[in-house]
Design a protein around this motif. Structure first.
Motif, PDB file in Angstrom:
ATOM      1  N   PHE A  34      -6.047   3.888   7.017  1.00 37.65           N
ATOM      2  CA  PHE A  34      -7.230   3.653   7.822  1.00 37.65           C
ATOM      3  C   PHE A  34      -8.225   2.666   7.210  1.00 37.65           C
ATOM      4  CE2 PHE A  34      -5.763   7.938   9.068  1.00 37.65           C
ATOM      5  CZ  PHE A  34      -5.525   7.687  10.421  1.00 37.65           C
ATOM      6  N   LEU A  35      -8.040   2.261   5.967  1.00 40.55           N
ATOM      7  CA  LEU A  35      -8.927   1.254   5.396  1.00 40.55           C
ATOM      8  C   LEU A  35      -8.273  -0.123   5.485  1.00 40.55           C
ATOM      9  CD1 LEU A  35     -10.394   3.051   2.239  1.00 40.55           C
ATOM     10  CD2 LEU A  35     -11.382   2.813   4.525  1.00 40.55           C
ATOM     11  N   PRO A  36      -9.067  -1.176   5.585  1.00 43.66           N
ATOM     12  CA  PRO A  36      -8.513  -2.528   5.767  1.00 43.66           C
ATOM     13  C   PRO A  36      -7.944  -3.097   4.466  1.00 43.66           C
ATOM     14  CG  PRO A  36     -10.903  -2.632   5.652  1.00 43.66           C
ATOM     15  CD  PRO A  36     -10.543  -1.163   5.628  1.00 43.66           C
ATOM     16  N   THR A  37      -6.823  -2.545   4.012  1.00 45.48           N
ATOM     17  CA  THR A  37      -6.204  -3.002   2.770  1.00 45.48           C
ATOM     18  C   THR A  37      -5.440  -4.301   2.993  1.00 45.48           C
ATOM     19  OG1 THR A  37      -4.241  -1.674   3.218  1.00 45.48           O
ATOM     20  CG2 THR A  37      -5.976  -0.661   1.893  1.00 45.48           C
ATOM     21  N   THR A  38      -5.184  -5.001   1.898  1.00 40.95           N
ATOM     22  CA  THR A  38      -4.356  -6.202   1.920  1.00 40.95           C
ATOM     23  C   THR A  38      -3.031  -5.890   1.221  1.00 40.95           C
ATOM     24  OG1 THR A  38      -5.233  -7.003  -0.191  1.00 40.95           O
ATOM     25  CG2 THR A  38      -6.420  -7.648   1.818  1.00 40.95           C
TER      26      THR A  38
END
Length: 549
Positions: A207-211
Motif C-alpha cells: 500500500f505504500l508507493p515503493t520503487t
C-alpha cells in the motif's frame, strides 16, 4: 588493513572463478567451495580473520533461510508435507541422538550435551548442494520437492536442537522434559512472530508507493527483522524467517505489482546467495589453521577419524531412516496408497544419498562462542569445528560426485502423474491470452473497434509490423503522442496486472508446476519493464526510414 582487504577480495574472486568452473564442468559448486576452503588453509601468509561468533548467525543464516523459503513452492511443500516432516524433524532428532551417544562414548572428555551440539550442527542437509547436483540431471519431481522442503524445515529444527544443547553446555544444566516443552514453544512462537512481521512488511509493499530499489532493499532487511524480533523474545528466529519468507513468497504477486521490482529482487538475491556461500567457505579456510593448531590434545589423525566416523553415521542413518518412513505409512494408510504412487526402492535411495551437508552446518559450527558463561574457553570448540568440516567435505565430495552416476546407473524414472512442462506452458499461455482478450473486449471496446483475431502467421507478422510502424509514426507526431501512447501503456499495464492475478488463481488450483508459473510470471515482468516510465522524451522524426512490408 588495506593489504588484508586486498587478500580477502582476491580470495573472493578466486571463489567466484571456481563457481564458474563448476558450472562449466557441471559439478555442484559447493563441492568446489569446500575444496577451496581446504586449499586456502594451506596457503602460506594468509592473514588470520576473526569474526565474533555471535554475529555469524545474524549475518549468514537469516538471508540464506529467507532465500530458500522464498523459492519454495508452498503447494508442493504441502503436498509432500508427511515425508518432509519425517525427514526434517524425525531424522534430525534421531541423528542428533545417535551422534550424541556415539561422540560422548568415543571422544574423551565429550559430554552428552556436547554430543547433541555436534548432532545439531551436522544433522541438516544442504538444499543448494543437492539441487545444484541434480540441476543437469532428469529426476522425478518428487525428489527435488522433498529435498528442498526438508532442507528448509530441518535447518530450523536442527538449529533449535543446537540452541538447547549450547545452553546445556554453557550452563551445565539440561532437562529433557523442559527442553521438549521449550522446543515446541520456541517453534510455535517463532512462526507466530515471523508471520506477524511478514504481515507488516506485506502492508508496506502493498500500500505504500515503493520503487523497485526500495522493494529490493526491503526484501534484504526483512529476514533480519523477523529473526531479531523472535530472538528478542527468546523464541526461534530461524522459524520466524522460514514462516515469514513462505508467507511473503506466496503473496509476491500482490507486493510486486510491477515487473521491475520482481526482476531486480531476483537478481539481488541471486548475487547475495553466491557471495554468502563463498564467504563462509573462505572463512573456514582462514580459520582452519587456527582450528587445527588448537585441537586441545587431540592429534590431527584422531580428529580426522572422528570426523570420518560421524560422516559414516549420518550417511548410513539417513539411508536406514528413509525406507521405514517411506513404506510404513503406505502399509498403515489406504489414503496414502491411493494418493501417492508407489516409490519403489530407487527414489528413497536417491533421497537418502542426497544428504550432503553444507553452508548452514558450517555457519553453525563457526558461531560457537569462544568462551562460556564462566569466562573459560568453550570446551572442544576447535574439535567440533574441525569435525563439522570433515563431515561437510566427505558428504559433499563423496556423495555429491557419486550421486549423478548412481542416478544414471539405477535409471530413476518419473512415477507421479505430471503434465509435461511444454503442455503446462501452453495451457497457461492460453489462459493468459483469454483473460487479456476478455479485458480488452469488456473494458476497452471503444479503443479496439475494427481489430480482429489474427488467423495465421503471415497475417500476425504483417499486423505486428504495421503496429510497430504506426507506433513509430505516433511517436513522431507530438500532438497525438501523449494521448495515444499513454492510453496504450495504461492498457498494457492493466492487462499485465490481470495476467498476474490469473496466475495467482492458477497457482491456487494446484494443477501446474510452480516453476512453470514462475517462468510465465517472469515473461510478464520482462514485457512490463519495456513500458516506458518517468519523464517523456520529446520525439524526433527519423528521416528516410523505410519499412518494407
Amino acid at each position: 588493513m588495506h593489504y588484508t582487504l586486498l587478500q580477502f577480495l582476491i580470495l573472493l574472486f578466486v571463489a567466484f572463478m571456481l563457481i564458474l568452473l563448476a558450472q562449466k564442468v557441471k559439478i555442484s559448486y559447493p563441492i568446489f567451495l569446500v575444496l577451496a576452503g581446504l586449499g586456502i588453509s594451506y596457503i602460506p601468509g594468509i592473514p588470520e580473520m576473526s569474526i565474533d561468533p555471535e554475529v555469524i548467525f545474524l549475518i549468514f543464516l537469516p538471508p540464506l533461510l529467507y532465500e530458500a523459503a522464498w523459492y519454495t513452492s508452498w503447494n508442493d511443500f504441502w503436498k509432500w508435507r508427511r515425508p518432509i516432516s519425517l525427514l526434517a524433524f524425525g531424522l534430525v532428532i534421531i541423528t542428533s541422538l545417535a551422534v550424541a551417544f556415539i561422540t560422548s562414548s568415543m571422544i574423551p572428555g565429550f559430554t552428552l550435551a556436547m554430543g547433541f551440539l555436534v548432532g545439531g550442527i551436522v544433522s541438516p542437509p544442504d538444499a543448494i548442494a543437492a539441487t545444484s547436483v541434480l540441476k543437469n540431471i532428469t529426476v522425478p519431481k518428487r525428489i527435488t520437492t522433498i529435498l528442498e522442503g526438508e532442507s528448509l524445515v530441518n535447518d530450523a529444527s536442527s538449529l533449535i536442537v543446537l540452541r538447547f544443547a549450547l545452553a546445556a553446555v554453557i550452563t551445565g544444566q539440561f532437562s529433557l522434559s523442559q527442553a521438549t516443552t521449550d522446543f515446541f514453544l520456541s517453534t510455535i512462537m517463532g512462526i507466530v512472530i515471523g508471520l506477524a512481521v511478514a504481515h507488516v512488511l506485506y502492508l508496506i509493499h502493498r500500500f505504500l508507493p515503493t520503487t523497485a530499489s526500495i522493494d529490493s532493499a526491503l526484501t534484504l532487511i526483512s529476514p533480519y527483522f523477523m529473526y531479531l524480533a523472535a530472538e528478542q523474545f527468546h523464541y526461534s528466529g530461524v522459524m520466524a524467517v522460514v514462516s515469514g519468507g513462505l508467507f511473503l513468497s506466496y503473496r509476491s504477486h500482490e507486493i510486486f505489482t510491477d515487473g521491475q521490482s520482481r526482476l531486480q529482487a531476483i537478481n539481488v538475491w541471486s548475487t547475495l546467495t553466491i557471495i554468502l556461500n563463498a564467504f563462509v567457505f573462505i572463512l573456514i579456510g582462514l580459520e582452519l589453521p587456527i582450528v587445527m593448531a588448537g585441537l586441545e590434545g587431540y592429534s590431527l589423525w584422531e580428529a580426522i577419524s572422528y570426523g570420518l566416523i560421524i560422516s559414516a553415521v549420518v550417511i548410513v542413518l539417513r539411508i536406514a531412516w528413509i525406507y521405514p518412513v517411506t513404506f510404513i505409512p503406505r502399509w498403515l494408510s489406504k489414503k496414502v496408497r491411493e494418493r501417492e504412487a508407489h516409490p519403489g526402492w530407487k527414489i528413497p535411495f536417491v533421497i537418502g544419498w542426497a544428504g550432503m551437508r553444507g553452508v548452514v552446518s558450517l555457519a553453525a559450527a563457526l558461531s560457537l562462542p569462544i568462551t562460556t558463561a564462566a569466562n573459560i574457553n568453550f570446551p572442544h570448540r576447535n574439535l567440533i569445528i574441525f569435525i563439522t568440516f570433515v563431515v561437510i567435505l566427505v558428504t559433499l565430495v563423496f556423495q555429491g560426485l557419486t550421486l549423478p552416476y548412481i542416478i544414471k546407473a539405477i535409471k530413476v524414472d518419473e512415477i507421479d502423474p505430471i503434465v509435461p512442462e511444454e503442455q503446462q506452458e501452453s495451457t497457461i499461455k492460453l489462459r493468459l491470452l483469454k483473460i487479456s482478450l476478455m479485458a480488452l473486449e469488456e473494458k476497452y471496446s471503444n479503443e479496439i473497434q475494427g481489430v480482429g483475431l489474427i488467423s495465421g502467421l503471415k497475417e500476425e507478422l504483417e499486423n505486428s509490423l504495421s503496429n510497430a510502424s504506426r507506433r513509430l509514426e505516433s511517436m513522431e507526431c507530438q500532438e497525438i503522442e501523449n494521448a495515444e501512447m499513454e492510453a496504450y501503456n495504461d492498457i498494457l499495464k492493466d492487462i499485465y496486472k490481470l495476467q498476474r492475478q490469473e496466475l495467482h488463481k492458477i497457482r491456487k488450483e494446484k494443477v501446474f508446476s510452480d516453476e512453470v508459473i514462475r517462468k510465465q510470471e517472469m515473461q510478464i515482468d520482462l514485457s512490463d519493464t519495456k513500458i516506458p516510465t518517468g519523464k517523456r522524451i520529446i520525439p524526433v522524426k527519423v528521416k528516410n526510414l523505410k519499412i518494407n512490408q
